[in-house]
Scaffold this active site. Sequence first.
Site, short mmCIF file in Angstrom:
data_model
loop_
_atom_site.label_atom_id
_atom_site.label_comp_id
_atom_site.label_asym_id
_atom_site.label_seq_id
_atom_site.Cartn_x
_atom_site.Cartn_y
_atom_site.Cartn_z
N SER A 159 5.82 2.54 1.78
CA SER A 159 5.07 1.56 1.44
C SER A 159 4.58 0.57 2.36
O SER A 159 3.55 -0.14 2.65
CB SER A 159 5.09 0.88 0.20
OG SER A 159 6.35 0.11 0.30
N LYS A 213 7.83 -5.81 0.16
CA LYS A 213 6.26 -6.12 0.48
C LYS A 213 6.15 -7.48 1.24
O LYS A 213 6.75 -7.90 1.43
CB LYS A 213 5.60 -6.05 -1.04
CG LYS A 213 5.85 -4.87 -1.90
CD LYS A 213 5.20 -3.51 -1.50
CE LYS A 213 5.17 -2.53 -2.41
NZ LYS A 213 6.32 -1.52 -2.03
#
Length: 143
Positions: free
Chosen positions: A64, A101
């Site tokens: 990701s 993230k």
Amino acid sequence: MSVIVGPRVIDAGTSLLSVLVSPVPVAAGFPSPAQDYFDGRIDLNAHLIKDVTSTYVVRVSGESMHGAGISDGDELIVDRALEPRDGSVVVAVLDGELTIKRLRITPKGVILQAENPAYPDIEVPALSDLTIWGTAVRCLHHV
């Protein structure tokens, strides 16, 4: 979603690695005349870690964060003492789940942003339990 596979404590009494260092930069474009010697050693602890008491190494699982140059199997050097800011790559704990993230702080709230279009951003609901565990300062990327 990128998940952490356990942090490793870096022992303040040991050196990660002491390696030889080239006395001159090595060209990544046109070749330069080769140097046949090295100029001593570099302590990677001193080079990569600001505060050994608050620094951990975490292994990345997933893709990701590929757009940020962080790939599956890479290791991140994470400093828990740094204040996370908008745009920081963070290790976050959201409702008990670990993830890596990019932290985005917007007028509408907090977003944990993926750096791969195949993965959705996570808009953190107001009543969620979010803890920023640490801020990534270096990525040890395999070549």
